[in-house]
Design a protein around this motif. Structure first.
Motif, mmCIF file in Angstrom:
data_model
loop_
_atom_site.group_PDB
_atom_site.id
_atom_site.type_symbol
_atom_site.label_atom_id
_atom_site.label_comp_id
_atom_site.label_asym_id
_atom_site.label_seq_id
_atom_site.Cartn_x
_atom_site.Cartn_y
_atom_site.Cartn_z
ATOM 1 N N LEU A 241 0.724 -1.377 -0.016
ATOM 2 C CA LEU A 241 -0.018 -0.077 -0.080
ATOM 3 C C LEU A 241 0.820 1.241 0.002
ATOM 4 O O LEU A 241 1.988 1.442 0.845
ATOM 5 N N CYS A 242 0.605 2.096 -0.932
ATOM 6 C CA CYS A 242 1.297 3.473 -1.089
ATOM 7 C C CYS A 242 0.279 4.571 -0.340
ATOM 8 O O CYS A 242 -0.543 5.110 -0.779
ATOM 9 N N THR A 243 1.022 4.708 0.883
ATOM 10 C CA THR A 243 -0.020 5.540 1.893
ATOM 11 C C THR A 243 0.019 7.131 1.259
ATOM 12 O O THR A 243 -0.986 7.821 1.503
ATOM 13 N N GLY A 244 0.989 7.541 0.319
ATOM 14 C CA GLY A 244 0.737 8.785 -0.468
ATOM 15 C C GLY A 244 -0.297 8.748 -1.146
ATOM 16 O O GLY A 244 -0.713 10.066 -1.820
ATOM 17 N N ASN A 245 -0.763 7.656 -1.740
ATOM 18 C CA ASN A 245 -1.934 7.547 -2.735
ATOM 19 C C ASN A 245 -3.248 7.211 -1.972
ATOM 20 O O ASN A 245 -4.353 7.140 -2.563
ATOM 21 N N GLY A 246 -3.242 7.357 -0.704
ATOM 22 C CA GLY A 246 -4.439 7.110 0.144
ATOM 23 C C GLY A 246 -4.783 6.046 0.838
ATOM 24 O O GLY A 246 -5.915 5.848 1.136
ATOM 25 N N ALA A 247 -3.781 4.661 0.814
ATOM 26 C CA ALA A 247 -4.111 3.810 1.355
ATOM 27 C C ALA A 247 -3.062 3.393 2.546
ATOM 28 O O ALA A 247 -2.128 3.979 2.677
ATOM 29 N N SER A 248 -3.535 2.758 3.460
ATOM 30 C CA SER A 248 -2.704 2.312 4.478
ATOM 31 C C SER A 248 -3.266 1.011 5.220
ATOM 32 O O SER A 248 -4.483 0.684 4.984
ATOM 33 N N ILE A 249 -2.668 0.266 5.975
ATOM 34 C CA ILE A 249 -2.737 -1.050 6.569
ATOM 35 C C ILE A 249 -3.986 -0.553 7.781
ATOM 36 O O ILE A 249 -4.899 -1.309 7.771
ATOM 37 N N GLU A 250 -3.694 0.510 8.477
ATOM 38 C CA GLU A 250 -4.754 0.989 9.407
ATOM 39 C C GLU A 250 -6.067 1.004 8.827
ATOM 40 O O GLU A 250 -7.200 0.692 9.366
ATOM 41 N N MET A 251 -6.301 1.570 7.555
ATOM 42 C CA MET A 251 -7.575 1.818 6.943
ATOM 43 C C MET A 251 -8.161 0.593 6.589
ATOM 44 O O MET A 251 -9.384 0.537 6.631
ATOM 45 N N VAL A 252 -7.276 -0.513 5.986
ATOM 46 C CA VAL A 252 -7.752 -1.518 5.581
ATOM 47 C C VAL A 252 -8.273 -2.456 6.913
ATOM 48 O O VAL A 252 -9.503 -3.273 6.752
ATOM 49 N N GLN A 253 -7.658 -2.401 7.894
ATOM 50 C CA GLN A 253 -7.950 -3.101 9.117
ATOM 51 C C GLN A 253 -9.267 -2.743 9.471
ATOM 52 O O GLN A 253 -10.079 -3.458 10.319
ATOM 53 N N MET A 254 -9.560 -1.308 9.616
ATOM 54 C CA MET A 254 -10.906 -0.690 9.955
ATOM 55 C C MET A 254 -11.833 -1.167 9.167
ATOM 56 O O MET A 254 -12.932 -1.475 9.613
ATOM 57 N N LEU A 255 -11.680 -1.337 7.866
ATOM 58 C CA LEU A 255 -12.753 -1.854 6.742
ATOM 59 C C LEU A 255 -13.171 -3.156 7.135
ATOM 60 O O LEU A 255 -14.377 -3.754 7.278
ATOM 61 N N VAL A 256 -11.833 -3.984 7.527
ATOM 62 C CA VAL A 256 -12.199 -5.434 7.934
ATOM 63 C C VAL A 256 -13.143 -5.505 9.201
ATOM 64 O O VAL A 256 -13.852 -6.386 9.287
ATOM 65 N N GLY A 257 -12.930 -4.762 10.134
ATOM 66 C CA GLY A 257 -13.674 -4.652 11.577
ATOM 67 C C GLY A 257 -15.098 -4.300 11.297
ATOM 68 O O GLY A 257 -15.802 -4.711 12.101
ATOM 69 N N PHE A 258 -15.390 -3.722 10.290
ATOM 70 C CA PHE A 258 -16.989 -3.466 9.810
ATOM 71 C C PHE A 258 -17.691 -4.834 9.745
ATOM 72 O O PHE A 258 -18.624 -4.845 9.941
ATOM 73 N N GLY A 259 -16.674 -5.880 9.347
ATOM 74 C CA GLY A 259 -17.576 -7.186 9.024
ATOM 75 C C GLY A 259 -18.251 -7.159 7.884
ATOM 76 O O GLY A 259 -18.349 -6.111 7.161
ATOM 77 N N GLY A 260 -19.005 -8.366 7.486
ATOM 78 C CA GLY A 260 -19.682 -8.307 6.183
ATOM 79 C C GLY A 260 -19.070 -8.815 4.880
ATOM 80 O O GLY A 260 -19.317 -10.003 4.531
ATOM 81 N N ASP A 261 -18.476 -7.740 4.141
ATOM 82 C CA ASP A 261 -17.864 -8.298 3.045
ATOM 83 C C ASP A 261 -16.967 -9.502 3.205
ATOM 84 O O ASP A 261 -15.880 -9.206 3.817
#
Length: 530
Positions: free
Chosen positions: A199-219
């Motif tokens: 993930l290239c953080t300067g392009n708007g992606a990060s591990i923290e953000m993906v982990q947050m999406l995973v935490g929502f459940g569902g998908d």
């Protein structure tokens, strides 16, 4: 011996891998770059009928040329669009590929064309509706490459030296539209291959953000990212790391080949995800009424009361349960407002994907009208309070605030589109819209430990607010993280919530109406508090 097979993205050819390939070779690995039909060589070369299957065949040819030595490990790297032909080829040679690396790319699915990953939403819509858009026609239609100052539309160019950007532009080739419009076909064999996301953080992606999406459940696709065979790395750069930091990229690829990297936590682990942890304040139980997708938390009052509408962030998967209006932080805020004499409002809106901002904004507007029509609400005293990714929805209310909107609040918000969100050409850009806010009071809660990609949008907004003299009060939480109300139950965090709520209730509780644009001579604008 590890053999890296490098597949480039849209408009680009093997030349982008030159420095990274040299470093991989110097480290003792093999590096093979894939010449994609119609894209490689100076300005490429149109080949009739070029589509995604053509490029999958290009990747297969390189995989087959590497040989079958038992001690040779194949790592297939796809950047940007390149992940689509890479996955298509890996699905047909799953027994030969030891790992797939998604280099700042999406997660293509069976039956979905690469067009779905094009970052420019308006361009996606034009191409989807008019397959002949671009130069040529039919099977030979192409999408013109970006001009020198247009690369940012396709991803952040942060870190790319000027000379490298000049060369990228000079060698860019038209993208055959068939490669974007033809659906990717996968048998499922590729799911057995370990994967790594870079993930290239300067392009708007990060591990923290993906982990947050995973935490929502569902998908299910997001939950699959918690498989132990899936790892992640971050690079603090823009969308073209092979040009901005080739040495660092080579190091990450070597680590990925060795099975290293960060592992995500499953949503159902014993530790509750951040959005389901308890609210940090003890707030009173108050009556709640449910009206469709809108919940009202009612104060003990006889006369019409002001209302505070709390707007959740996202995107949140459509099948995530519980839905946001039952998240402890949002219900906590709403009960706090009701206990203080205002009607607290929480709603579910349909921000399930980055392309959903239009309908999410419409959902919020409809909810506000429902609230204002309720006889228990003073329709002339409304506050809107936005969280996280919901911050982009503030745009409409900032650009032309209605007279009855007494305050707009935003907590750890996204206040400008992230580079890889594909929204730069849309209206959802609060940092630009704030110029129209006039005397509208804005209460912004900023966390000191914010994700860097989101923090940058807040600073952009504050700079714009200062330039236009907008009335912004900043509530700082120096040691707070994103979602601090549930992850950081400290005195500092509690005081920040109290301070923000007091400010909002003070503005919404006033019975006198400040003048706004269109109401006559404007009041002197407020001062942005930094």
């Amino acid at each position: 011996m590890t053999a890296f097979i490098l597949v480039s993205g849209m408009f680009t050819g093997t030349h982008v891998w030159q420095d990274t390939a040299a470093r991989l070779t110097a480290a003792g690995a093999q590096a093979h770059t894939v010449a994609l039909t119609g894209l490689d060589g100076p300005r490429g070369g149109t080949v009739s009928g070029t589509d995604l299957e053509t490029h999958i065949a290009d990747v297969l040819a390189v995989i087959d040329s590497v040989g079958t030595a038992r001690d040779r490990k194949i790592v297939l790297v796809g950047h940007d669009y390149g992940i689509h032909p890479a996955l298509g080829a890996a699905d047909r040679r799953a027994e030969r590929v030891d790992r797939i690396v998604h280099l700042d790319s999406g997660m293509p699915r069976d039956g979905v064309p690469a067009l779905a990953a094009v970052p420019d939403q308006s361009l996606r819509e034009r191409l989807a509706g008019r397959p002949g858009t671009g130069r040529g026609a039919g099977a030979d239609a192409v999408l013109a490459p970006p001009a020198h100052d247009e690369w940012r539309i396709w991803g952040s160019t942060a870190g790319v030296p000027d000379a490298a950007l000049d060369r990228l532009t000079a060698l860019a080739a038209p993208q055959p539209l068939g490669t974007l419009l033809q659906p990717l076909r996968l048998t499922g064999a590729v799911t057995s291959v370990p994967t790594t996301g870079v993930l290239c953080t300067g392009n708007g992606a990060s591990i923290e953000m993906v982990q947050m999406l995973v935490g929502f459940g569902g998908d299910p696709a997001l939950q699959a990212l918690t498989d132990p065979r899936v790892s992640f790395f971050e690079l603090p750069t823009g969308h073209w790391p092979m040009l901005s930091c080739p040495a660092e990229l080579a190091d990450v690829l070597l680590q990925a080949a060795a099975g290293e990297g960060h592992r995500l936590k499953p949503a159902d682990e014993a530790e509750q995800p951040a959005h389901l942890r308890p609210f940090l304040l003890d707030v009173p139980e108050v009556p709640r009424e449910r009206h469709g997708n809108v919940d009202l938390y009612l104060p003990d009052a006889q006369e019409p009361r002001p209302a505070v509408v709390f707007v959740h962030g996202g995107p949140v998967p459509a099948d995530a349960r519980p839905t946001p209006r039952d998240w402890p932080a949002l219900t906590g805020y709403a009960r706090y407002a009701a206990g203080s004499g205002a009607v607290g409002v929480v709603l579910d809106h349909r921000l399930h994907d980055l392309g959903d901002y239009e309908r999410a904004a419409a959902d919020v507007a409809a909810a506000v009208e429902l609230v204002r029509a309720d006889p228990r609400v003073d329709a002339d005293r409304i506050a809107l309070w936005f969280f996280s990714g919901g911050g982009l929805i503030t745009t409409d209310w900032l650009a032309a605030p209605p007279r009855w909107l007494r305050c707009l609040a935003a907590t750890y918000p996204v206040l400008a589109p992230l580079p890889n969100w594909g929204l730069s050409g849309t209206r959802f850009h609060p940092a630009r819209a704030v110029a129209g806010a006039g005397a509208l009071p804005v209460v912004l809660t900023r966390v000191g430990l914010e994700m860097p990609e989101i923090a940058a949008t807040v600073e952009e907004f504050l700079a714009a607010a200062e330039d236009c003299g907008a009335d912004v009060e900043v509530v700082d939480v120096p040691h707070g993280h994103h979602s601090f109300e549930t992850v950081d139950p400290t005195d500092e965090s509690r005081e920040a919530v109290h301070r923000a709520m007091r400010a909002v209730l003070d503005h919404v509780g006033r019975r006198d109406l400040p003048r706004r644009s269109g109401d006559g001579p404007p009041e002197a604008p407020g001062r942005a508090v930094r």
